[in-house]
Design a protein around this motif. Structure first.
Motif, PDB file in Angstrom:
ATOM      1  N   ALA A 111       4.541   5.393  -1.794  1.00  0.00           N
ATOM      2  CA  ALA A 111       3.670   5.510  -2.955  1.00  0.00           C
ATOM      3  C   ALA A 111       4.449   5.162  -4.491  1.00  0.00           C
ATOM      4  O   ALA A 111       4.279   4.883  -5.465  1.00  0.00           O
ATOM      5  CB  ALA A 111       2.833   6.240  -3.219  1.00  0.00           C
ATOM      6  N   ARG A 137      -4.869   5.876  -8.967  1.00  0.00           N
ATOM      7  CA  ARG A 137      -4.423   6.690  -9.994  1.00  0.00           C
ATOM      8  C   ARG A 137      -2.801   6.401  -9.805  1.00  0.00           C
ATOM      9  O   ARG A 137      -2.259   6.283  -9.146  1.00  0.00           O
ATOM     10  CB  ARG A 137      -4.434   8.181  -9.342  1.00  0.00           C
ATOM     11  N   GLU A 139       0.877   8.042 -11.537  1.00  0.00           N
ATOM     12  CA  GLU A 139       1.292   9.144 -11.699  1.00  0.00           C
ATOM     13  C   GLU A 139       2.679   9.146 -12.041  1.00  0.00           C
ATOM     14  O   GLU A 139       3.622   8.091 -11.464  1.00  0.00           O
ATOM     15  CB  GLU A 139       1.430  10.357 -10.694  1.00  0.00           C
ATOM     16  N   SER A 148      -5.795   5.552 -14.574  1.00  0.00           N
ATOM     17  CA  SER A 148      -6.482   5.583 -13.479  1.00  0.00           C
ATOM     18  C   SER A 148      -7.476   4.247 -13.624  1.00  0.00           C
ATOM     19  O   SER A 148      -8.029   4.198 -14.721  1.00  0.00           O
ATOM     20  CB  SER A 148      -7.442   6.814 -12.980  1.00  0.00           C
ATOM     21  N   LYS A 179       4.332   6.775  -9.423  1.00  0.00           N
ATOM     22  CA  LYS A 179       3.461   6.681  -7.932  1.00  0.00           C
ATOM     23  C   LYS A 179       2.136   6.255  -7.929  1.00  0.00           C
ATOM     24  O   LYS A 179       1.433   6.420  -9.156  1.00  0.00           O
ATOM     25  CB  LYS A 179       3.527   8.115  -7.691  1.00  0.00           C
ATOM     26  N   LYS A 181      -1.375   5.934  -6.271  1.00  0.00           N
ATOM     27  CA  LYS A 181      -2.182   6.837  -5.153  1.00  0.00           C
ATOM     28  C   LYS A 181      -3.339   5.996  -4.987  1.00  0.00           C
ATOM     29  O   LYS A 181      -4.165   5.665  -6.391  1.00  0.00           O
ATOM     30  CB  LYS A 181      -2.365   8.249  -5.384  1.00  0.00           C
ATOM     31  N   SER A 183      -7.655   6.048  -3.191  1.00  0.00           N
ATOM     32  CA  SER A 183      -8.613   6.901  -2.639  1.00  0.00           C
ATOM     33  C   SER A 183     -10.171   6.189  -2.619  1.00  0.00           C
ATOM     34  O   SER A 183     -10.266   5.344  -3.705  1.00  0.00           O
ATOM     35  CB  SER A 183      -8.796   8.322  -2.956  1.00  0.00           C
ATOM     36  N   GLU A 192      -7.561   9.681   1.218  1.00  0.00           N
ATOM     37  CA  GLU A 192      -6.355   8.674   0.468  1.00  0.00           C
ATOM     38  C   GLU A 192      -6.121   7.788   1.368  1.00  0.00           C
ATOM     39  O   GLU A 192      -5.970   8.077   2.613  1.00  0.00           O
ATOM     40  CB  GLU A 192      -5.340  10.000   0.488  1.00  0.00           C
TER      41      GLU A 192
END
Length: 235
Positions: A111, A137, A139, A148, A179, A181, A183, A192
Motif C-alpha cells: 500500500a 483512502r 494516509e 478519500s 499509503k 487503502k 475497501s 479491505e
C-alpha cells in the motif's frame, strides 16, 4: 585378508572407507584440500583388490555396484557444479535485462507508494469479485487520513485508481511516501482489498549469491526482488 565387503579387522567396506575419507576431506576444507576425485577412487579400489581374500574374491556384481555408486556420487557433484554455473549465468542475464528498467515505473505489492513533487499517485486494487462501491483512502506515513474518494462500482480483477495528490480541501501535498487503502462491501461486510503501488527504479543489483535480482526503488529503504514486480510502466 578380507574381501571388499569384509575387510578383516577394520570391518569397513570399500564404500564405507570412501565415505569416511570424503567426510574427512570435507571437514578439512580450511586446509585447502579438495573432495575425493577419480584418482582417489582408483587408489582405494586397487588396495582393496590387493587385500581381498583369494578364496572369497569380490564378485562382478559387487564390483559393478561399487563402481556405479562412485559414478553416481561423482555425477551428482558435477551436476551441482553445472547448476551453480547455470544459476550464476541466469542471474547475470536477468540483471542485464533488468537494467533496462532503470528510470521506469514498476508496480509492486504494498500500500505504500511515493508521490512526486508534481501530480498525484496511481495504484492498483485487486478485487476478488465485483463491488458496488469502491472507496479509496489516502494516509500519510503516520497513518493519518488526509484524503478519500469514491471510485464507484467496479468489476472483479485489477482496478487502477489514481489519487490527485491533494488533501480533502484541495491543497496540493508535498512529495513523499503515502499509503493507499481500498475497501468495499462484500456480502454486506466491509472488506479491505490488496493494493499495489508504482515506484521508479533507481538501480539494479545482484542478490547475495542467492540468484535474486534486486531493484532499488525511489523512496524505498529496502530493495525489491525483480520477481515481485507485477507490471512495468511505459518508457
Amino acid at each position: 585378508m578380507a574381501g571388499i565387503n569384509n575387510v578383516g579387522q577394520s570391518g569397513l567396506s570399500y564404500i564405507d572407507q570412501l565415505k569416511s575419507l570424503q567426510e574427512n576431506k570435507k571437514q578439512s576444507e580450511v586446509t585447502g584440500k579438495q573432495d575425493l576425485k577419480q584418482e582417489d577412487f582408483l587408489s582405494l579400489l586397487t588396495k582393496q583388490l590387493a587385500q581381498q581374500d583369494p578364496f572369497k574374491p569380490v564378485s562382478n556384481e559387487q564390483m559393478i555396484a561399487q563402481m556405479a555408486s562412485f559414478a553416481t556420487v561423482d555425477g551428482i557433484g558435477k551436476m551441482n557444479n553445472q547448476f551453480e554455473s547455470l544459476n550464476s549465468s541466469m542471474t547475470s542475464n536477468q540483471a542485464l535485462q533488468a537494467s533496462s528498467l532503470v528510470g521506469r515505473d514498476v508496480l509492486v505489492p504494498g500500500a505504500a507508494g511515493v508521490k512526486a513533487a508534481e501530480g498525484g499517485m496511481p495504484a492498483m486494487v485487486k478485487l476478488p469479485q465485483s463491488v458496488d462501491n469502491l472507496m479509496v483512502r489516502i494516509e500519510n506515513e503516520m497513518g493519518q487520513l488526509i484524503s478519500s474518494f469514491d471510485v464507484g462500482p467496479q468489476l472483479a480483477g485489477d482496478t487502477r485508481v489514481e489519487w490527485d495528490g491533494k488533501d480533502e480541501n484541495g491543497n496540493a501535498l508535498p512529495a513523499g511516501k503515502y499509503k493507499v487503502k481500498a475497501s468495499g462491501l462484500l456480502e454486506g461486510e466491509s472488506t479491505e482489498f490488496p493494493v499495489s503501488t508504482y515506484a521508479n527504479v533507481n538501480s539494479v543489483l545482484l542478490g547475495k549469491g542467492d540468484g535474486n535480482v534486486l531493484l532499488n526503488l525511489a523512496g524505498f529503504e529496502s530493495p525489491v526482488r525483480l520477481a515481485e514486480v507485477l507490471e512495468v510502466g511505459k518508457a
